[in-house]
Write a protein that holds these residues in place. Structure first.
Motif, short mmCIF file in Angstrom:
data_model
loop_
_atom_site.label_atom_id
_atom_site.label_comp_id
_atom_site.label_asym_id
_atom_site.label_seq_id
_atom_site.Cartn_x
_atom_site.Cartn_y
_atom_site.Cartn_z
N ALA A 1 43.65 36.79 57.93
CA ALA A 1 43.57 35.63 58.67
C ALA A 1 42.45 35.35 59.56
O ALA A 1 41.78 34.59 59.45
CB ALA A 1 44.79 35.32 59.23
N MET A 2 42.31 36.47 60.25
CA MET A 2 41.00 36.33 61.41
C MET A 2 39.79 36.51 60.69
O MET A 2 38.90 35.53 61.17
CB MET A 2 41.18 37.52 62.62
N LEU A 3 39.70 37.38 59.85
CA LEU A 3 38.17 37.18 59.13
C LEU A 3 38.03 35.90 58.29
O LEU A 3 36.82 35.56 58.34
CB LEU A 3 38.17 38.38 58.35
N THR A 4 38.92 35.42 57.88
CA THR A 4 38.97 33.96 57.28
C THR A 4 38.28 33.11 58.31
O THR A 4 37.45 32.40 58.46
CB THR A 4 40.02 33.56 56.62
N ALA A 5 39.05 33.01 59.42
CA ALA A 5 38.85 32.19 60.47
C ALA A 5 37.27 32.36 60.90
O ALA A 5 36.57 31.19 61.37
CB ALA A 5 40.01 32.20 61.63
N LEU A 6 36.80 33.48 61.12
CA LEU A 6 35.51 33.92 61.43
C LEU A 6 34.54 33.65 60.42
O LEU A 6 33.25 33.89 61.04
CB LEU A 6 35.60 35.26 62.05
N ASN A 7 34.85 33.59 59.39
CA ASN A 7 33.85 33.55 58.13
C ASN A 7 33.17 34.77 58.12
O ASN A 7 31.82 34.56 58.21
CB ASN A 7 33.08 32.13 58.44
N ARG A 8 33.67 35.96 58.00
CA ARG A 8 33.03 37.07 57.99
C ARG A 8 33.44 37.81 56.66
O ARG A 8 34.36 38.62 56.43
CB ARG A 8 33.64 38.14 59.13
N PRO A 9 32.38 37.47 55.57
CA PRO A 9 32.86 37.87 54.18
C PRO A 9 32.57 39.43 53.75
O PRO A 9 33.65 39.96 53.37
CB PRO A 9 31.74 37.10 53.33
N HIS A 10 31.63 39.83 54.45
CA HIS A 10 31.61 41.38 54.20
C HIS A 10 32.89 42.13 54.43
O HIS A 10 33.48 42.87 54.07
CB HIS A 10 30.25 41.79 55.01
N GLU A 11 33.08 41.94 56.09
CA GLU A 11 34.45 42.32 56.58
C GLU A 11 35.55 41.82 55.92
O GLU A 11 36.58 42.90 55.51
CB GLU A 11 34.61 42.13 57.85
N LEU A 12 35.69 41.11 55.42
CA LEU A 12 36.72 40.43 54.48
C LEU A 12 36.93 41.11 53.31
O LEU A 12 38.05 41.75 53.12
CB LEU A 12 36.69 38.93 54.30
N LYS A 13 35.87 41.55 52.66
CA LYS A 13 36.13 42.19 51.39
C LYS A 13 36.75 43.52 51.81
O LYS A 13 37.32 44.09 50.95
CB LYS A 13 34.64 42.19 50.62
N LEU A 14 36.03 44.25 52.67
CA LEU A 14 36.76 45.47 53.02
C LEU A 14 38.14 45.43 53.32
O LEU A 14 38.92 46.37 53.08
CB LEU A 14 35.87 46.05 54.36
N HIS A 15 38.45 44.46 54.03
CA HIS A 15 39.86 44.32 54.39
C HIS A 15 40.79 43.75 53.46
O HIS A 15 41.90 44.12 53.63
CB HIS A 15 40.07 43.69 55.82
N VAL A 16 40.24 43.17 52.35
CA VAL A 16 41.29 42.71 51.24
C VAL A 16 41.41 44.10 50.53
O VAL A 16 42.73 44.47 50.17
CB VAL A 16 40.41 41.87 50.26
N ARG A 17 40.57 45.15 50.38
CA ARG A 17 40.74 46.44 49.79
C ARG A 17 41.92 47.31 50.53
O ARG A 17 42.56 47.86 50.30
CB ARG A 17 39.38 47.23 49.66
N GLY A 18 41.59 47.04 51.93
CA GLY A 18 42.46 47.81 53.11
C GLY A 18 43.89 47.28 52.74
O GLY A 18 44.74 48.24 52.98
N ALA A 19 43.78 46.01 52.71
CA ALA A 19 45.04 45.25 52.65
C ALA A 19 45.92 45.79 51.43
O ALA A 19 47.19 46.24 51.72
CB ALA A 19 45.23 43.84 52.81
N LEU A 20 45.20 45.90 50.23
CA LEU A 20 46.00 46.47 49.11
C LEU A 20 46.27 47.79 49.25
O LEU A 20 47.36 48.13 48.90
CB LEU A 20 44.96 46.26 47.88
N ASN A 21 45.56 48.59 49.99
CA ASN A 21 45.84 49.96 50.23
C ASN A 21 47.00 50.23 51.19
O ASN A 21 47.87 51.16 51.18
CB ASN A 21 44.65 50.82 50.94
N ASN A 22 47.36 49.06 52.01
CA ASN A 22 48.30 49.03 52.91
C ASN A 22 49.64 48.30 52.57
O ASN A 22 50.66 48.23 53.04
CB ASN A 22 48.00 48.55 54.14
N GLY A 23 49.46 48.20 50.98
CA GLY A 23 50.78 47.61 50.57
C GLY A 23 50.87 45.97 50.37
O GLY A 23 52.06 45.58 50.15
N VAL A 24 49.93 45.30 50.79
CA VAL A 24 50.03 43.90 50.71
C VAL A 24 49.78 43.43 49.26
O VAL A 24 48.87 44.01 48.69
CB VAL A 24 48.82 43.21 51.82
N THR A 25 50.45 42.51 48.87
CA THR A 25 50.32 42.01 47.58
C THR A 25 49.56 40.84 47.49
O THR A 25 48.88 40.41 48.43
CB THR A 25 51.85 41.55 47.20
N ARG A 26 49.09 40.62 46.23
CA ARG A 26 48.31 39.34 45.74
C ARG A 26 48.71 38.42 46.32
O ARG A 26 48.13 37.38 47.00
CB ARG A 26 48.08 39.35 44.26
#
Length: 127
Positions: free
Chosen positions: A66-91
């Motif tokens: 949510a915060m990276l979306t608000a800040l419009n930080r695509p590079h970090e968002l990409k990393l944290h989507v992968r991290g979210a999936l690793n942490n059990g967040v679903t699609r």
């Protein structure tokens, strides 16, 4: 805890969330110019915050999306989507975060986040 132990604990968490290949590459590519930034991110972000007991990793990942979306930080968002999936967040949970972000952060920011997340989820992001 001494600085080396704090850094090691943060590095372990960082690897677990973002993946060893990415983190090891970032650390390996550190130089005199950005090494202090790598230490700061590893120790303060990945140890002092991510290892706090107040929130689990899944919740921290949802907040980051949510915060990276608000800040419009695509590079970090990409990393944290992968991290979210690793942490059990679903699609579905990722989708819900971006839909809510569309209302509070703006539709263009959420559309970009959906596009970036799809690249990661579909394995088209180069990792």
């Amino acid at each position: 805890m001494d600085e080396k132990k704090l850094n090691a604990a943060g590095l372990a968490t960082r690897r677990e969330v973002l993946g060893a290949a990415y983190v090891d590459g970032a650390v390996k590519n550190a130089d005199a110019f950005n090494d202090d930034m790598q230490v700061l991110v590893t120790q303060y972000c990945w140890n002092d915050i991510w290892n706090r007991p107040g929130l689990d990793r899944k919740t921290r990942s949802l907040l980051n999306l949510a915060m990276l979306t608000a800040l419009n930080r695509p590079h970090e968002l990409k990393l944290h989507v992968r991290g979210a999936l690793n942490n059990g967040v679903t699609r579905e949970e990722i989708k819900e975060v971006f839909l809510q972000a569309a209302i509070y952060c703006g539709v263009p920011a959420a559309i970009d986040s959906f596009r970036i997340a799809r690249e990661v989820i579909d394995g088209k992001d180069g990792h």
